[in-house]
Design a protein around this motif. Structure first.
Motif, PDB file in Angstrom:
ATOM      1  N   LEU A  98      -3.395   0.246  12.091  1.00 48.52           N
ATOM      2  CA  LEU A  98      -2.801  -0.549  11.032  1.00 48.52           C
ATOM      3  C   LEU A  98      -1.292  -0.615  11.152  1.00 48.52           C
ATOM      4  O   LEU A  98      -0.654   0.311  11.656  1.00 48.52           O
ATOM      5  CB  LEU A  98      -3.169   0.053   9.670  1.00 48.52           C
ATOM      6  N   GLN A  99      -0.738  -1.738  10.666  1.00 44.98           N
ATOM      7  CA  GLN A  99       0.702  -1.946  10.582  1.00 44.98           C
ATOM      8  C   GLN A  99       1.008  -2.624   9.250  1.00 44.98           C
ATOM      9  O   GLN A  99       0.129  -3.212   8.633  1.00 44.98           O
ATOM     10  CB  GLN A  99       1.200  -2.829  11.736  1.00 44.98           C
ATOM     11  N   LYS A 100       2.249  -2.530   8.818  1.00 46.27           N
ATOM     12  CA  LYS A 100       2.615  -3.145   7.545  1.00 46.27           C
ATOM     13  C   LYS A 100       2.599  -4.659   7.617  1.00 46.27           C
ATOM     14  O   LYS A 100       2.226  -5.332   6.654  1.00 46.27           O
ATOM     15  CB  LYS A 100       3.996  -2.654   7.096  1.00 46.27           C
TER      16      LYS A 100
ATOM     17  N   ARG B  70     -12.784  -1.988   6.741  1.00 45.03           N
ATOM     18  CA  ARG B  70     -12.818  -1.065   5.604  1.00 45.03           C
ATOM     19  C   ARG B  70     -11.711  -0.030   5.775  1.00 45.03           C
ATOM     20  O   ARG B  70     -11.690   0.736   6.734  1.00 45.03           O
ATOM     21  CB  ARG B  70     -14.172  -0.378   5.494  1.00 45.03           C
ATOM     22  N   ILE B  71     -10.774  -0.032   4.824  1.00 46.69           N
ATOM     23  CA  ILE B  71      -9.654   0.900   4.827  1.00 46.69           C
ATOM     24  C   ILE B  71      -9.987   2.009   3.842  1.00 46.69           C
ATOM     25  O   ILE B  71     -10.055   1.783   2.628  1.00 46.69           O
ATOM     26  CB  ILE B  71      -8.341   0.202   4.441  1.00 46.69           C
ATOM     27  N   SER B  72     -10.212   3.194   4.371  1.00 45.80           N
ATOM     28  CA  SER B  72     -10.654   4.305   3.553  1.00 45.80           C
ATOM     29  C   SER B  72      -9.500   4.904   2.772  1.00 45.80           C
ATOM     30  O   SER B  72      -8.429   5.182   3.326  1.00 45.80           O
ATOM     31  CB  SER B  72     -11.301   5.375   4.439  1.00 45.80           C
ATOM     32  N   ALA B  73      -9.743   5.133   1.490  1.00 47.57           N
ATOM     33  CA  ALA B  73      -8.709   5.756   0.656  1.00 47.57           C
ATOM     34  C   ALA B  73      -8.402   7.163   1.135  1.00 47.57           C
ATOM     35  O   ALA B  73      -7.295   7.668   0.980  1.00 47.57           O
ATOM     36  CB  ALA B  73      -9.170   5.795  -0.799  1.00 47.57           C
ATOM     37  N   GLY B  74      -9.394   7.792   1.795  1.00 46.75           N
ATOM     38  CA  GLY B  74      -9.189   9.138   2.289  1.00 46.75           C
ATOM     39  C   GLY B  74      -8.230   9.228   3.445  1.00 46.75           C
ATOM     40  O   GLY B  74      -7.754  10.311   3.797  1.00 46.75           O
ATOM     41  N   THR B  75      -7.919   8.072   4.060  1.00 48.39           N
ATOM     42  CA  THR B  75      -6.988   8.089   5.200  1.00 48.39           C
ATOM     43  C   THR B  75      -5.600   7.628   4.810  1.00 48.39           C
ATOM     44  O   THR B  75      -4.678   7.703   5.614  1.00 48.39           O
ATOM     45  CB  THR B  75      -7.508   7.175   6.324  1.00 48.39           C
ATOM     46  N   VAL B  76      -5.448   7.097   3.599  1.00 53.30           N
ATOM     47  CA  VAL B  76      -4.148   6.577   3.199  1.00 53.30           C
ATOM     48  C   VAL B  76      -3.120   7.705   3.179  1.00 53.30           C
ATOM     49  O   VAL B  76      -3.333   8.782   2.625  1.00 53.30           O
ATOM     50  CB  VAL B  76      -4.226   5.897   1.820  1.00 53.30           C
ATOM     51  N   GLY B  77      -1.967   7.466   3.809  1.00 53.46           N
ATOM     52  CA  GLY B  77      -0.888   8.434   3.824  1.00 53.46           C
ATOM     53  C   GLY B  77      -0.989   9.460   4.935  1.00 53.46           C
ATOM     54  O   GLY B  77      -0.079  10.254   5.119  1.00 53.46           O
ATOM     55  N   LYS B  78      -2.137   9.430   5.703  1.00 50.13           N
ATOM     56  CA  LYS B  78      -2.275  10.379   6.805  1.00 50.13           C
ATOM     57  C   LYS B  78      -1.686   9.773   8.062  1.00 50.13           C
ATOM     58  O   LYS B  78      -2.361   9.059   8.798  1.00 50.13           O
ATOM     59  CB  LYS B  78      -3.746  10.740   7.005  1.00 50.13           C
ATOM     60  N   GLN B  79      -0.409  10.024   8.278  1.00 49.58           N
ATOM     61  CA  GLN B  79       0.288   9.450   9.416  1.00 49.58           C
ATOM     62  C   GLN B  79       0.723  10.547  10.366  1.00 49.58           C
ATOM     63  O   GLN B  79       0.904  11.703   9.993  1.00 49.58           O
ATOM     64  CB  GLN B  79       1.534   8.685   8.944  1.00 49.58           C
ATOM     65  N   LYS B  80       0.898  10.137  11.595  1.00 49.72           N
ATOM     66  CA  LYS B  80       1.493  11.055  12.563  1.00 49.72           C
ATOM     67  C   LYS B  80       2.997  11.025  12.427  1.00 49.72           C
ATOM     68  O   LYS B  80       3.560  10.011  12.125  1.00 49.72           O
ATOM     69  CB  LYS B  80       1.088  10.657  13.990  1.00 49.72           C
TER      70      LYS B  80
ATOM     71  N   ILE C 148       0.833  -1.202   0.000  1.00 49.52           N
ATOM     72  CA  ILE C 148       0.000   0.000   0.000  1.00 49.52           C
ATOM     73  C   ILE C 148       0.870   1.257   0.000  1.00 49.52           C
ATOM     74  O   ILE C 148       0.466   2.298  -0.485  1.00 49.52           O
ATOM     75  CB  ILE C 148      -0.939   0.006   1.224  1.00 49.52           C
ATOM     76  N   GLY C 149       2.060   1.126   0.502  1.00 51.36           N
ATOM     77  CA  GLY C 149       2.914   2.297   0.661  1.00 51.36           C
ATOM     78  C   GLY C 149       2.700   2.864   2.044  1.00 51.36           C
ATOM     79  O   GLY C 149       2.795   2.156   3.046  1.00 51.36           O
ATOM     80  N   LYS C 150       2.393   4.147   2.112  1.00 51.39           N
ATOM     81  CA  LYS C 150       2.108   4.758   3.406  1.00 51.39           C
ATOM     82  C   LYS C 150       0.769   4.235   3.919  1.00 51.39           C
ATOM     83  O   LYS C 150      -0.258   4.385   3.275  1.00 51.39           O
ATOM     84  CB  LYS C 150       2.052   6.277   3.276  1.00 51.39           C
TER      85      LYS C 150
END
Length: 651
Positions: free
Chosen positions: A624-626, A641-651, A587-589
């Protein structure tokens, strides 16, 4: 969490180099619903009309104990008297032949008239308004004062309205009744308060608040529960209802449109009556309201093989429409497509527009036949209809039929006919024990992708326990895996009125005031609301004995291209928890979290009418974890359900 769910990690998405692990497109219309008017699903159910036998058309043909006055009582409580009779000499319309003639010879203290008990009583709520209407023909020539009231079982008035009927000839009168008290089993009383002679027909009472506030509308709470499934399509109006109990009882869509007082009522194959107030216009409108593609099903020119009451597989009550009438019947099928999709200037499109919907309904699918016995009589008529529709409307996806069972003679003959005609989709049906579903999770793996696609128009395991629902869930992960060949699937039946069930189990039960979804409902809802159009294979690796897992567990991962979301489902019908792992690094981030929904409880506990809160979905969030490892409980369905809108939003 009360289910003891342990999820230290979960799965998703890596693309393998080999072809079998590449993503594949699957049907975007996979999970929908099937509505049939059985178990009082329409009149007394989804159709919001509160008066039973409103047009006095009940007869012993519907039910041996019924007649034109079923659900009615002659009302003379105030010492009035007169003569009541059922007449046919001068009806509102030839399609609606029966009406009541009241000859009031002394109105007494309260008036003389009629009382209706509704469907197991008329439920009303304090503070709400109810829309009353009636057609009256004042034959005596002088105006007549009329009172309409809702009363409780002791005669206490809950709300009322008064008006004057003044004209000879049939005229519609409409009033609104404001109700001041709650009551689950009220009655409606219509009283004529002067001497005179008057014809009475089409006595109607609707809640002001219907679903989407349509006139002649649907029961709001029941319709909303159906809408909450988020089905991709709705098949209607049947089922066995479609091809009827004998040729004369075949469901004719043209009889169900236009002003309700002009529609043709008829016997229901399930031994009651169809007012057809819920007709084809209302079906199309409901589909549009809930975002479901309409899938009307028409008889293939033959009646049900079980006609005459012989309800056995392979029964021979099937009769064909006479061949000299088939040209007209085929035209009816073509006219339906024009009614749904034609411009408002076309003959049948104009009728749709006159009903309040000038825009097309965008019909895409059309079913011809319903689990018919594949006889020569059937084949000849099916070919005629199929050829005509295919030639005139190649854009319409025609759904054929392959009999009532998942195998056997009719199944094989139906598939052979589909191959000969290159039918785009065929309709398979099966009602089986939950073990059948668990043992057949590879059914569509080996289906030839070059043959017809499959619509599983009716399926269910025999019961409403969690175990039944989870067996269906395991099977549904198999349907997602094979979503390139299985185009659609719908649990059946959809709804049933408690105390009037013609078939069990059902997805939703209801009475006059409440709606009771089953655990099967919540499973169907999770799959429909979390559907995708791309299947991502090889994502989940379960631990344990493969032979055991193959018959108790199912997993699937899909992507919803419209949102970009990725959805994982793990169904566990077994008696022990199961574990697995996945690699999310592709997935990447990673997003910080995903939505987690779990259905889990005692597999022997039923919900629905007896215990509506027993098994409900529980939602939370999960980090989530890799590298993911997960454990899910016994007897559970887990949806992430993993929302595309949250992908890459990391602390």
């Amino acid at each position: 969490m009360r289910y003891g769910f342990v999820l230290t990690a979960l799965l998703l998405f890596c693309f393998a180099a080999n072809a079998q692990n590449k993503p594949k497109k699957i049907s975007p219309d996979l999970f929908g619903i099937f509505f049939e008017d059985l178990s009082y699903a329409a009149d007394g159910g989804l159709y919001a009309e509160l008066i039973q036998n409103r047009s006095f058309e009940y007869s012993p043909a519907d039910n041996r104990d019924w007649n034109s006055l079923t659900a009615w009582k002659y009302q003379t409580d105030g010492f009035g008297y007169g003569i009541i009779s059922v007449e046919t000499a001068a009806p509102i319309h030839p399609n609606n032949p029966h009406y009541i003639l009241l000859d009031i010879q002394d109105e007494g203290q309260k008036g003389v008239g009629l009382e209706n008990s509704g469907f197991d009583g008329i439920p009303v709520k304090a503070g709400k308004n109810y829309d009353f209407s009636v057609f009256l023909n004042v034959i005596s020539g002088e105006s007549l004062p009329v009172k309409v009231a809702l009363v409780d079982k002791n005669g206490k008035e809950l709300g009322s309205s008064s008006f004057t009927a003044a004209d000879k000839g049939w005229k519609k009168y409409a009033e609104q009744i404001h109700v001041n008290f709650d009551n689950d089993s009220a009655k409606l009383v219509l009283l004529i308060k002067a001497k005179g002679k008057v014809g009475v027909d089409m006595v109607s009472l609707f809640p002001e608040e219907t679903f989407k506030n349509h006139k002649n509308g649907l029961r709001a709470d029941l319709a909303q529960v159906i809408a909450d499934i988020k089905p991709k399509f709705m098949r209607f109006p049947g089922g066995c209802l479609t091809h009827g109990d004998g040729v004369a009882n075949i469901y004719r869509w043209k009889n169900t449109i236009g002003p309700v007082e002009q529609r043709v009522e008829q016997r229901n194959i399930w031994n009651y009556h169809q007012s057809v107030g819920l007709g084809y216009f209302e079906y199309f409108q409901f589909c549009e309201d809930i975002g479901a593609k309409p899938v009307p099903v028409l008889a293939a020119g033959v009646s049900c093989q079980n006609s005459g009451g012989t309800w056995k597989i392979g029964s021979t009550g099937q009769k064909g429409i006479p061949m000299d009438e088939m040209k007209a019947y085929v035209q009816d099928v073509l006219d339906l497509i024009e009614y749904a999709n034609g411009p408002a200037t076309s003959t049948w499109g104009a009728k749709r527009a006159a009903a309040g919907h000038p825009a097309p309904f965008n019909l895409e699918y059309l079913g011809i036949g319903n689990e018919d016995k594949i006889t020569g009589v059937f084949e000849e008529r099916f070919r005629m209809i199929y050829d005509a529709v295919h030639k005139a409307h190649p854009e319409i996806k025609i759904i054929g039929t392959v009999g009532p069972s998942p195998n056997g003679e009719d199944f094989e003959k139906g598939w052979k006919l589909a191959d000969q005609l290159s039918v785009g989709i065929v309709d398979e049906h099966y009602y089986e024990k939950p073990q059948w579903f668990l043992k057949n999770t590879t059914r569509y793996d080996s289906y030839n992708r070059r043959r017809s696609k499959v619509y599983i128009g009716e399926y269910a395991s025999w019961g409403n326990t969690l175990y039944n629902a989870l067996a269906e869930a395991v099977y549904m992960t198999h349907l997602e895996r094979n979503g390139d060949v299985v185009r659609m699937a719908s649990y059946a039946p959809l709804i049933a009125r408690i105390g009037h069930t013609s078939w069990n189990p059902n997805l939703i039960y209801f009475n006059g005031t409440k709606v009771f979804p089953t655990v099967n409902y919540y499973v169907q809802q999770q799959f429909a609301a979390n559907a995708g159009d791309v299947y991502l294979p090889g994502m989940v690796k379960l631990k344990g004995e493969k032979t055991t897992l193959d018959t108790t567990a199912g997993t699937s991962v899909v992507k919803d291209s419209a949102t970009g979301d990725i959805i994982l489902k793990i169904a566990n019908a077994g008696t022990t928890q199961i574990s697995g792992q996945a690699d999310l690094s592709a997935i990447g981030k990673l997003p910080e979290s995903a939505t987690l929904t779990v259905i889990s409880d005692n597999p022997e506990v039923k919900n629905g009418a007896d215990n509506p809160q027993a098994v409900l979905p529980q939602s939370s969030t999960v980090k989530l974890q890799k590298k993911w490892a997960f454990t899910v409980p016994a007897h559970s369905l887990t949806v992430v359900r993993i929302s595309a809108g949250t992908v890459g939003k990391q602390k």
